[in-house]
Design a protein around this motif. Structure first.
Motif, mmCIF file in Angstrom:
data_model
loop_
_atom_site.group_PDB
_atom_site.id
_atom_site.type_symbol
_atom_site.label_atom_id
_atom_site.label_comp_id
_atom_site.label_asym_id
_atom_site.label_seq_id
_atom_site.Cartn_x
_atom_site.Cartn_y
_atom_site.Cartn_z
ATOM 1 N N ALA A 47 -16.591 7.538 0.571
ATOM 2 C CA ALA A 47 -15.547 7.014 -0.310
ATOM 3 C C ALA A 47 -15.109 5.613 0.106
ATOM 4 C CB ALA A 47 -14.354 7.959 -0.323
ATOM 5 N N ALA A 48 -15.017 5.361 1.411
ATOM 6 C CA ALA A 48 -14.594 4.042 1.885
ATOM 7 C C ALA A 48 -15.633 2.982 1.551
ATOM 8 C CB ALA A 48 -14.341 4.081 3.393
ATOM 9 N N VAL A 49 -16.898 3.292 1.788
ATOM 10 C CA VAL A 49 -17.966 2.344 1.455
ATOM 11 C C VAL A 49 -17.972 2.081 -0.048
ATOM 12 C CG1 VAL A 49 -20.466 1.998 1.388
ATOM 13 C CG2 VAL A 49 -19.386 2.925 3.450
ATOM 14 N N ASN A 50 -17.836 3.145 -0.836
ATOM 15 C CA ASN A 50 -17.824 3.006 -2.289
ATOM 16 C C ASN A 50 -16.656 2.135 -2.755
ATOM 17 O OD1 ASN A 50 -18.757 3.952 -5.066
ATOM 18 N ND2 ASN A 50 -16.624 4.616 -5.083
ATOM 19 N N TYR A 51 -15.494 2.295 -2.107
ATOM 20 C CA TYR A 51 -14.328 1.506 -2.486
ATOM 21 C C TYR A 51 -14.598 0.018 -2.321
ATOM 22 C CZ TYR A 51 -9.689 -0.604 -2.266
ATOM 23 O OH TYR A 51 -8.602 -1.424 -2.485
ATOM 24 N N TRP A 86 -5.324 7.281 -0.459
ATOM 25 C CA TRP A 86 -6.184 6.194 -0.909
ATOM 26 C C TRP A 86 -5.517 5.225 -1.891
ATOM 27 C CZ3 TRP A 86 -11.192 9.547 -1.785
ATOM 28 C CH2 TRP A 86 -11.757 9.821 -0.531
ATOM 29 N N PRO A 87 -4.573 5.674 -2.729
ATOM 30 C CA PRO A 87 -3.909 4.683 -3.603
ATOM 31 C C PRO A 87 -3.246 3.540 -2.850
ATOM 32 C CG PRO A 87 -3.480 6.899 -4.404
ATOM 33 C CD PRO A 87 -4.167 7.053 -3.059
ATOM 34 N N MET A 88 -2.943 3.733 -1.557
ATOM 35 C CA MET A 88 -2.326 2.666 -0.765
ATOM 36 C C MET A 88 -3.316 1.566 -0.407
ATOM 37 S SD MET A 88 -0.096 4.903 1.939
ATOM 38 C CE MET A 88 0.337 3.397 2.799
ATOM 39 N N TRP A 89 -4.613 1.857 -0.511
ATOM 40 C CA TRP A 89 -5.606 0.902 -0.037
ATOM 41 C C TRP A 89 -5.530 -0.424 -0.784
ATOM 42 C CZ3 TRP A 89 -10.917 2.894 1.955
ATOM 43 C CH2 TRP A 89 -10.710 3.902 2.908
ATOM 44 N N ASP A 90 -5.261 -0.387 -2.090
ATOM 45 C CA ASP A 90 -5.174 -1.631 -2.858
ATOM 46 C C ASP A 90 -4.103 -2.542 -2.279
ATOM 47 O OD1 ASP A 90 -7.192 -0.902 -4.597
ATOM 48 O OD2 ASP A 90 -5.841 -0.144 -6.133
ATOM 49 N N ASP A 91 -2.963 -1.965 -1.914
ATOM 50 C CA ASP A 91 -1.876 -2.769 -1.348
ATOM 51 C C ASP A 91 -2.257 -3.305 0.025
ATOM 52 O OD1 ASP A 91 -0.193 -2.404 -3.536
ATOM 53 O OD2 ASP A 91 0.643 -0.554 -2.732
ATOM 54 N N LEU A 92 -2.868 -2.469 0.858
ATOM 55 C CA LEU A 92 -3.234 -2.914 2.201
ATOM 56 C C LEU A 92 -4.323 -3.978 2.170
ATOM 57 C CD1 LEU A 92 -3.192 0.460 4.180
ATOM 58 C CD2 LEU A 92 -1.557 -1.414 4.337
ATOM 59 N N CYS A 93 -5.182 -3.947 1.164
ATOM 60 C CA CYS A 93 -6.288 -4.914 1.080
ATOM 61 C C CYS A 93 -5.898 -6.213 0.401
ATOM 62 C CB CYS A 93 -7.473 -4.291 0.341
ATOM 63 S SG CYS A 93 -8.315 -2.990 1.274
ATOM 64 N N ARG A 94 -4.719 -6.253 -0.222
ATOM 65 C CA ARG A 94 -4.305 -7.468 -0.922
ATOM 66 C C ARG A 94 -4.171 -8.623 0.061
ATOM 67 N NH1 ARG A 94 -0.409 -5.341 -3.566
ATOM 68 N NH2 ARG A 94 -1.738 -4.793 -5.341
ATOM 69 N N GLY A 95 -4.883 -9.707 -0.184
ATOM 70 C CA GLY A 95 -4.831 -10.883 0.679
ATOM 71 C C GLY A 95 -5.691 -10.795 1.919
ATOM 72 N N ASN A 141 -17.427 -1.291 -4.790
ATOM 73 C CA ASN A 141 -17.227 -1.237 -6.239
ATOM 74 C C ASN A 141 -15.808 -1.542 -6.708
ATOM 75 O OD1 ASN A 141 -19.962 -0.288 -6.771
ATOM 76 N ND2 ASN A 141 -19.296 1.639 -5.846
ATOM 77 N N ASP A 142 -14.800 -1.303 -5.885
ATOM 78 C CA ASP A 142 -13.420 -1.423 -6.348
ATOM 79 C C ASP A 142 -12.626 -2.529 -5.660
ATOM 80 O OD1 ASP A 142 -13.850 0.822 -7.999
ATOM 81 O OD2 ASP A 142 -13.378 2.181 -6.342
ATOM 82 N N SER A 143 -13.266 -3.285 -4.778
ATOM 83 C CA SER A 143 -12.558 -4.331 -4.038
ATOM 84 C C SER A 143 -13.450 -5.562 -3.923
ATOM 85 C CB SER A 143 -12.185 -3.829 -2.637
ATOM 86 O OG SER A 143 -11.637 -4.873 -1.858
#
Length: 201
Positions: free
Chosen positions: A122-126, A95-104, A129-131
């Protein structure tokens, strides 16, 4: 002297990045592969006995590989619109990779399996709340059947009313394209700031 008519100008190409996310084994790799017009790039690895302790999955799924980095594909929706698809790994340890994959990213599709709805929390929550990436939720129709009412799925996921919830058979190109189009239109509505933006068809 007559004037020669100029040829029609080439349409200006627009591209968008769409993330395909979700829990472990919900069909992300299948969706990207079904819709991509290029051979999809994936980082599938064989599941081993050791991995079963960290990637639990019921025995009846038949899943023998897992994505360990990302999936990548491309689909042209119109002469002037190309989507680049990035599928996330579903395991918690990645999951820490998600921030990089979602950038842009312009938008995201969260795939869910109603037989294992808890894998999607967890995906819905991300994305809630976090993206800041606009997202939709798509129920993957395993075996082509819808087994739960969408209103019940929305309630179980505690999904906000403004987030689109659709069904999708990730194995078929038409269904995948329709889901991606829904995601893109949702993003356009979210970012239009009240202006009338034509929908993608």
């Amino acid at each position: 002297m007559g004037f020669m008519s100029s040829p029609n100008p080439e349409p200006r190409l627009t591209s968008a990045k769409i993330v395909v996310a979700g829990g472990f084994g919900v069909g992300k790799t299948t969706l990207v592969g079904a819709v991509s017009e290029i051979p999809p790039v994936n980082t599938e690895a064989w599941m081993t006995q050791t991995s079963k302790t960290v990637d639990p999955l019921s025995e009846d799924t038949g899943k023998v590989t897992t994505t360990v980095a990302m999936d990548f594909g491309r689909v042209t929706l119109a002469d002037d619109l190309v989507l680049y698809l990035f599928g996330t790994p579903g395991q918690a340890r990645f999951w820490p990779m998600w921030d990089d994959l979602c950038r842009g990213a312009s938008g995201a599709v969260v795939l869910v399996d109603t037989h294992r709805l808890d894998a999607s929390f967890a995906a819905v929550n991300y994305f809630e709340n976090d993206s800041d990436v606009p997202f939709i939720v798509a129920v993957n129709l395993f075996d082509g059947e819808q087994t739960h009412d969408l209103a019940d799925v929305r309630e179980a996921l505690q999904l906000s009313p403004h987030i689109p919830l659709v069904t999708c058979d990730a194995r078929t190109r038409g269904a995948a394209v329709e889901t991606l189009t829904t995601s893109l239109n949702h993003t356009m509505r979210q970012t239009a700031n009240g202006h009338d933006v034509p929908a993608v068809r």
